[in-house]
Write an enzyme that holds these catalytic residues in place. Structure first.
Site, PDB file in Angstrom:
ATOM      1  N   GLY A 297       0.818  -1.204   0.000  1.00 23.75           N
ATOM      2  CA  GLY A 297       0.000   0.000   0.000  1.00 23.75           C
ATOM      3  C   GLY A 297       0.855   1.258   0.000  1.00 23.75           C
ATOM      4  N   SER A 298       0.455   2.215   0.813  1.00 23.51           N
ATOM      5  CA  SER A 298       1.088   3.541   0.739  1.00 23.51           C
ATOM      6  C   SER A 298       2.558   3.532   1.144  1.00 23.51           C
ATOM      7  CB  SER A 298       0.324   4.527   1.625  1.00 23.51           C
ATOM      8  OG  SER A 298      -0.955   4.752   1.070  1.00 23.51           O
ATOM      9  N   THR A 299       2.975   2.540   1.911  1.00 25.08           N
ATOM     10  CA  THR A 299       4.407   2.499   2.240  1.00 25.08           C
ATOM     11  C   THR A 299       5.252   2.300   0.979  1.00 25.08           C
ATOM     12  OG1 THR A 299       4.221   0.134   2.717  1.00 25.08           O
ATOM     13  CG2 THR A 299       4.076   1.618   4.593  1.00 25.08           C
ATOM     14  N   GLN A 300       4.595   1.809  -0.080  1.00 25.25           N
ATOM     15  CA  GLN A 300       5.295   1.595  -1.348  1.00 25.25           C
ATOM     16  C   GLN A 300       5.583   2.926  -2.059  1.00 25.25           C
ATOM     17  OE1 GLN A 300       6.516  -1.051  -2.739  1.00 25.25           O
ATOM     18  NE2 GLN A 300       6.867  -0.349  -4.828  1.00 25.25           N
ATOM     19  N   LYS A 301       4.829   3.964  -1.671  1.00 26.14           N
ATOM     20  CA  LYS A 301       4.975   5.254  -2.372  1.00 26.14           C
ATOM     21  C   LYS A 301       6.410   5.774  -2.277  1.00 26.14           C
ATOM     22  CE  LYS A 301       0.137   6.391  -1.735  1.00 26.14           C
ATOM     23  NZ  LYS A 301      -0.862   6.999  -0.836  1.00 26.14           N
TER      24      LYS A 301
END
Lengths: 571, 136
Positions: A297-301
């Site tokens: 999820g957003s940690t991948q950003k």
């Protein structure tokens, strides 16, 4: 002279006959002895010699002492101690019910269960395995018929469940590793058995000056882990409180030292006690930090933004007009945070904007995005020294779907990673763009005391400048964005929240209710000494990275910084 | 009638032979033999004693080795016990029972020049913060 008859003389022939008879008898007797002597000492000498030797000479396998496992400060995490196993010959027990009743309080088992074993039609049954000496002594003093004792080495884990998922455990029968580092390092831990050849008398005592030769056992090597028990404990406590607060099914915490790749703590809850595994569901043995996958999820950003920065496509202050939503075929992407219509790249990270990140991702394209994701270690095992590590899922760019794959992947879908892999991505940013192989064993100390330090592989993934820029963006997430709960008094902290809908295999769609809440970050942001990753599976309350995982992160990070003696850098 | 007298032979040493009286010097030296036998016997006894002593020592060594094994086992049991006593969970529980609590507030004292961020990072952060504050 007696014996003379009235005639005054004996018949000389009779006396000589007796003499001859005695002589013949003696001759035969001596002849028999002589014959037997020849047979025993000559003809069958070798046979008898072997037979006697077989009775006296014993070959005994000398078990090698299994090595001890220590934490980084020399605290025992796994120790081998002597224990006594109690066994019985049921055929020698006339009254098994009475024996079972007397044994029950001594070994702490119900009499009925003991009686079941003692009633077996066998000459050998275990009564109690691996008792401590004091307890076994009390059984010995009871002088029960048909009850015998056997010395056995026993593996003990003094900290119980605290380090169970890392250390693992051994099989009680032969002390071979079954899980965790006990399995990974089974060969060096086990050592090499030796052999003793010795002559013993019927009482089992060594016959002096008899045959004696010994090949000593090579003791197993000790392992010194990278784990710091105090941080492991703090992480376990914080995670347990977080699970209790959110109602999550399970949780994982990984604490890394980015410069060295050393794992300071690795916690999975619920846990188990390796000293008593009776009735434990084997699924609890899994070290989810290494074996379980989740969509980041957003940690991948962070990866998407770092790739764009490294490729020179954007800089921290490049601004994007953020639309209300992005629709690609049937999929609609939206933002879940309130933010201005135009965001800089730094703000995209701070506000965790899906739409802004998708726009950056579209600039990158599949191939460039894949290249950096793979560089950060996604889609391949980290090579951590732990059995059963999952490699993650990352498709080749040519296999990406032409519709939503670039957009979805840029915000952490269509890719699956382990908590350790994701922690490693952040550790790379913390370490000026250098990926260092994570490891759990710091050094191996062989039986002679020689130390073999573990060498970790390194590779440069992004430039130090890019890593530095990304770190400052991560600080903005904590200072201004979605990660406010992750702040630690006295330190500048950076990190990223993640809230990922779970894919429901039964419906074939992403669940609206089940999420994975995560927070991964580092401190002090100027020169990070610690990276902490927190992943919660299916929290019911505070079901987001910012409210569910970030407070756990803050607790763990504070404890880790204090334990490592990292000076505050002001906040 | 008178029978003719028979002559009685007289033992006379033949020429060249003489009678030698046995002297004390030719007797068997019994004292010497006793001495030799005593020495041999003593040596034999000594050998038996030394053999017995060796056997005895061997059993003593075996017993000592067994004691060493017991003490080694005890050593590891004590190390295990020490490790159990150092369990943070146990210490935390005991501390809480004694009324110890975590502090409500943490005061951080920043000593100038110690552990502070470098000027470069400060500048970069100030630049970024400026950019952020300039956003709509």
């Amino acid at each position: 002279m007696t014996g003379l008859g009235p005639t005054g003389a004996t018949k000389p022939g009779r006396g000589r006959g007796r003499l001859v008879a005695v002589g013949v008898a003696l001759l035969l007797a001596w002849g028999g002895v002589g014959y037997r002597l020849v047979v025993v000492q000559g003809v069958q000498a070798a046979t008898f010699s072997d037979h006697g030797e077989g009775q006296r000479v014993q070959r005994e396998t000398l078990a090698a002492d299994r090595g001890t496992i220590f934490d980084r400060d020399g605290r025992e995490l796994a120790v081998t101690v002597d224990s006594v196993t109690v066994y019985a010959n049921p055929l020698e027990i006339d009254d098994p019910a009475t024996v079972a009743r007397l044994l029950a309080p001594l070994i702490g088992e119900p009499p009925g269960e003991i009686l079941t074993r003692l009633a077996a039609d066998s000459t050998f049954v275990y009564v109690a395995r691996q008792l401590e000496r004091d307890q076994a002594q009390r059984v010995k003093e009871a002088l029960l018929p048909g009850i015998y004792f056997l010395d056995e080495p026993k593996r003990a884990y003094p900290l119980g469940s605290l380090t169970a998922h890392v250390v693992g455990f051994v099989q009680p029968d032969d002390n071979r590793g079954l899980e965790g580092l006990e399995l990974q390092y089974d060969t060096p831990l086990a050592g090499t058995p030796g052999e003793l050849v010795v002559e013993r008398d019927p009482q089992g005592r060594t016959i002096p000056h008899g045959d004696y030769s010994i090949v000593p056992a090579e003791p197993g090597s000790d392992l010194v882990l990278t784990i710091k028990t105090e941080i492991q404990f703090a992480a376990t406590e914080a995670l347990q409180r977080g699970i209790d607060r959110t109602g999550a099914v399970s949780g994982t915490v990984v604490v890394l030292q980015p410069e060295t790749g050393e794992v300071l703590a690795m916690v999975t809850l619920p846990g188990y006690d390796p000293n008593d595994r009776s009735g434990i569901d084997s699924s609890l043995y899994r070290n989810r930090a290494v074996t379980d996958l989740f969509e980041p999820g957003s940690t991948q950003k962070l990866v998407t933004i770092a790739a764009a920065l490294e490729s020179g496509l954007v800089d921290p202050w490049t601004a994007f007009d953020i639309p209300e939503a992005i629709e690609i075929e049937d999929t609609r992407f939206e933002d879940f945070t309130v933010h201005p219509d135009q965001l800089t790249v730094t703000e995209i990270v701070a506000y965790s904007s899906n739409l802004g990140t998708i726009l950056v991702g579209e600039l990158l394209g599949a191939r460039l995005m894949h290249e950096h994701m793979y560089g950060f270690g996604e889609g391949r095992a980290t090579g951590v020294d732990f059995p059963g590590e999952a490699g993650g899922i990352l498709s080749r760019p040519e296999d990406w779907c032409p519709s939503t794959c670039v957009a979805g992947t840029s915000i952490g879908y269509h890719v699956a990673v382990t908590p350790l892999q994701m922690a490693q991505v952040y550790a790379t940013v913390a370490n000026d763009g250098v990926w260092v192989q994570p490891h759990l064993v710091r050094e191996i100390v062989d039986g002679h005391g020689a130390k073999m330090p573990v060498i970790a592989h390194e590779r440069q993934v992004v430039s130090a400048e890019t890593a530095g820029r990304v770190r400052l963006m991560l600080e903005a997430v904590v200072d201004l964005g979605t990660g406010g709960s992750a702040s630690v008094i006295g330190y500048r902290v950076g990190g990223k929240t993640g809230t990922t809908q779970q894919f429901d295999v039964e419906t074939g769609e992403y669940s609206e209710e089940k999420v994975v809440a995560s927070f991964i970050g580092m401190a002090p942001i100027n020169d990070p000494k610690v990276v902490v990753a927190v992943v919660l599976d299916s929290p019911l309350e505070d079901a987001s990275g910012g409210s569910g995982a970030a407070p756990i992160f803050a607790e763990v990070m504070e404890a880790a910084l204090h334990q490592l003696g990292v000076p505050p850098d002001g906040s | 009638m008178t029978a003719p007298a028979r002559s009685v032979p007289i033992l006379v040493p033949r020429a060249g032979l003489r009678v030698v009286v046995e002297s004390d010097r030719r007797r068997v030296p019994i004292g010497g033999w006793i001495l030799v036998a005593s020495v041999l016997f003593a040596a034999f006894l000594g050998m038996i004693w030394s053999r017995t002593a060796l056997d005895h020592n061997a059993f003593d060594i075996q017993e000592i080795e067994y004691q060493i094994e017991i003490e080694e086992a005890r050593y590891w049991e004590l190390r295990l016990e020490a490790a159990r006593l150092q369990d943070p969970a146990r210490i935390t529980t005991l501390a809480e029972e004694m009324g110890m609590v975590y502090p409500d507030q943490v005061r951080t004292i920043v000593v100038s020049g110690v552990g502070g961020p470098g000027a470069d990072a400060e500048d970069r952060w100030a630049e970024l913060k400026g950019l952020l504050s300039a956003s709509p």
